[in-house]
Each structure stands twice: as C-alpha cells, then as structure tokens.
Design an enzyme around this catalytic site. Structure first.
Site, PDB file in Angstrom:
ATOM      1  CG  HIS A 110      -1.818   1.133   1.369  1.00  0.00           C
ATOM      2  ND1 HIS A 110      -3.173   1.045   1.125  1.00  0.00           N
ATOM      3  CD2 HIS A 110      -1.603   2.430   1.740  1.00  0.00           C
ATOM      4  CE1 HIS A 110      -3.746   2.218   1.330  1.00  0.00           C
ATOM      5  NE2 HIS A 110      -2.797   3.085   1.705  1.00  0.00           N
ATOM      6  CD  GLU A 111       1.511   3.721   3.630  1.00  0.00           C
ATOM      7  OE1 GLU A 111       1.811   4.782   3.028  1.00  0.00           O
ATOM      8  OE2 GLU A 111       0.435   3.589   4.236  1.00  0.00           O
ATOM      9  CG  HIS A 119       0.102   5.896  -0.896  1.00  0.00           C
ATOM     10  ND1 HIS A 119      -1.003   6.322  -1.612  1.00  0.00           N
ATOM     11  CD2 HIS A 119      -0.390   5.362   0.257  1.00  0.00           C
ATOM     12  CE1 HIS A 119      -2.100   6.048  -0.933  1.00  0.00           C
ATOM     13  NE2 HIS A 119      -1.752   5.458   0.201  1.00  0.00           N
TER      14      HIS A 119
END
Length: 212
Positions: free
Chosen positions: A20-21, A24
């Site tokens: 997820h990170e 980003h």
C-alpha cells in the site's frame, strides 16, 4: 484476537501495508515528486513502511496503520489530478493484492493435493483470509475521513474552497476515526458499515472464482 488469528493476520497486514505505502510512494515518484524516493519509501522493504505503534495495535486490536508517505504537491504537474492518483494508488494496490491471493488460492484448489489434504486446505484457507484482509484495507482506506486516503480522493478541492474546514478535518479526523472504531467495537452501533462492505466484496469475488 487469539494466537491463531494473530498468526494469520500479521503476514497479510505486513504485506498489505507495505505494498500500500509502496504504491503511494512509487506513484508520487512517477508523477514528478522525489520526496518519498529521497526518504527511501519507494521500496518493498517492510521496515521502510511499518509504524511500530500501528503494527502493535494490529496485533492486539486488529487494526492499525503504517508510516504515511509524504509528497510535495508543488512538484506535481497537475496538482489535483495527481493528488487523487497518489491517494487511490494505495487502496487500489490492496484490491489487486487481494485478487492475487484469491487467484493463487483458486489455482491451488484445482490441484488434488491441496483439495484433498488438511495441510493443502489450510494453505488455501490462509490465502483466502489474506485476500479478505486486503479487501478490508481497500474498503477502509476509501473512507472520506482524514487521515485515510479517501479524504484526498473526495476532499482534494475542499482546501481551496474552505481551508479552515479542511484544516479542522485533518486536525481532528484521526480522533474521530478512533472514536468511531471504538464505539462500533463496544456497542451494536454501525456507523461505518465496513464489515458488511468487505463481506460483500469478498463473497462476490469468491463466487466469481467458483469457490464452493
């Protein structure tokens, strides 16, 4: 959670939060901002992304967080569009990861060993659980409440229209989110129907992949 649930959830949480990170950070880097790149966040190393307090809460309470990825909007070519793309990259990566776990589980389910042995069925069940957890990360992070990604997705123009309101949302959003989660866990109130939405998404794709 009991020890079995903890063992099941921790790997999925580490993988899900890391991807997820990373999503980003990678998206921000590709859109012209080097902030996350310079901080070492364009990486699939979990140690670059795990927030230990957030991780501890995942272990004991079933929910938590990772280190937020920082970016400088002034470095983006199309600020509003790119902010939305960066925000949606995280939840979308969890959605893709969930489908990947379920697809692998379905592939193993077609093999006689995995379908006919206790160990094989446990592996399949674990992959399904990991898929459902990532569907959970997908749904949860789309809530339009700071500091979740949904706040960037739905409220990206609000800071120009009403910067004071936007400031207050970001200032108190985390406390409001914690209050809602605790209230839901301790009462029968359903303020955010996260579980129902995750269940619906999971059942849809499990049916689609012909798990029966």
């Amino acid at each position: 959670m009991n020890i079995t649930q903890t063992i099941e959830i921790i790997p999925a949480a580490v993988i899900g939060l890391t991807v997820h990170e990373f999503a980003h950070a990678f998206t921000a880097y590709k859109l012209g901002d080097n902030t996350a790149k310079e901080q070492g966040r364009v990486s699939l190393n979990p140690l670059k992304h795990i927030d230990w307090l957030g991780f501890f809460l995942i272990v004991i309470a079933g929910f938590g967080w990772a280190k937020p990825v920082l970016f400088n909007p002034d470095n983006l070519k199309k600020k509003h569009r790119d902010e939305i793309l960066i925000a949606i990259a995280g939840p979308f990566s969890n959605f893709v990861l969930a489908l990947l776990f379920l697809a692998i589980a379905r592939g193993l389910y077609a093999a006689e060993f995995f379908q006919s042995t206790h160990l094989g069925l446990q592996v399949i069940n674990l992959l399904i659980i990991w898929g459902v957890i990532n569907f959970g990360l997908f749904v949860f992070n789309l809530i339009p409440l700071p500091p979740l990604d949904g706040s960037h997705l739905y409220l990206s123009y609000l800071k120009e229209i009403n910067p004071t309101l936007m400031y207050n949302l970001y200032r108190y959003g985390t406390f409001a989110l914690f209050a809602i989660i605790i209230l839901q866990n301790q009462t029968s109130l359903t303020i955010l129907p996260i579980s129902n939405m995750v269940n619906s998404v999971s059942v849809f794709f499990l049916d689609l992949l012909a798990f029966n």
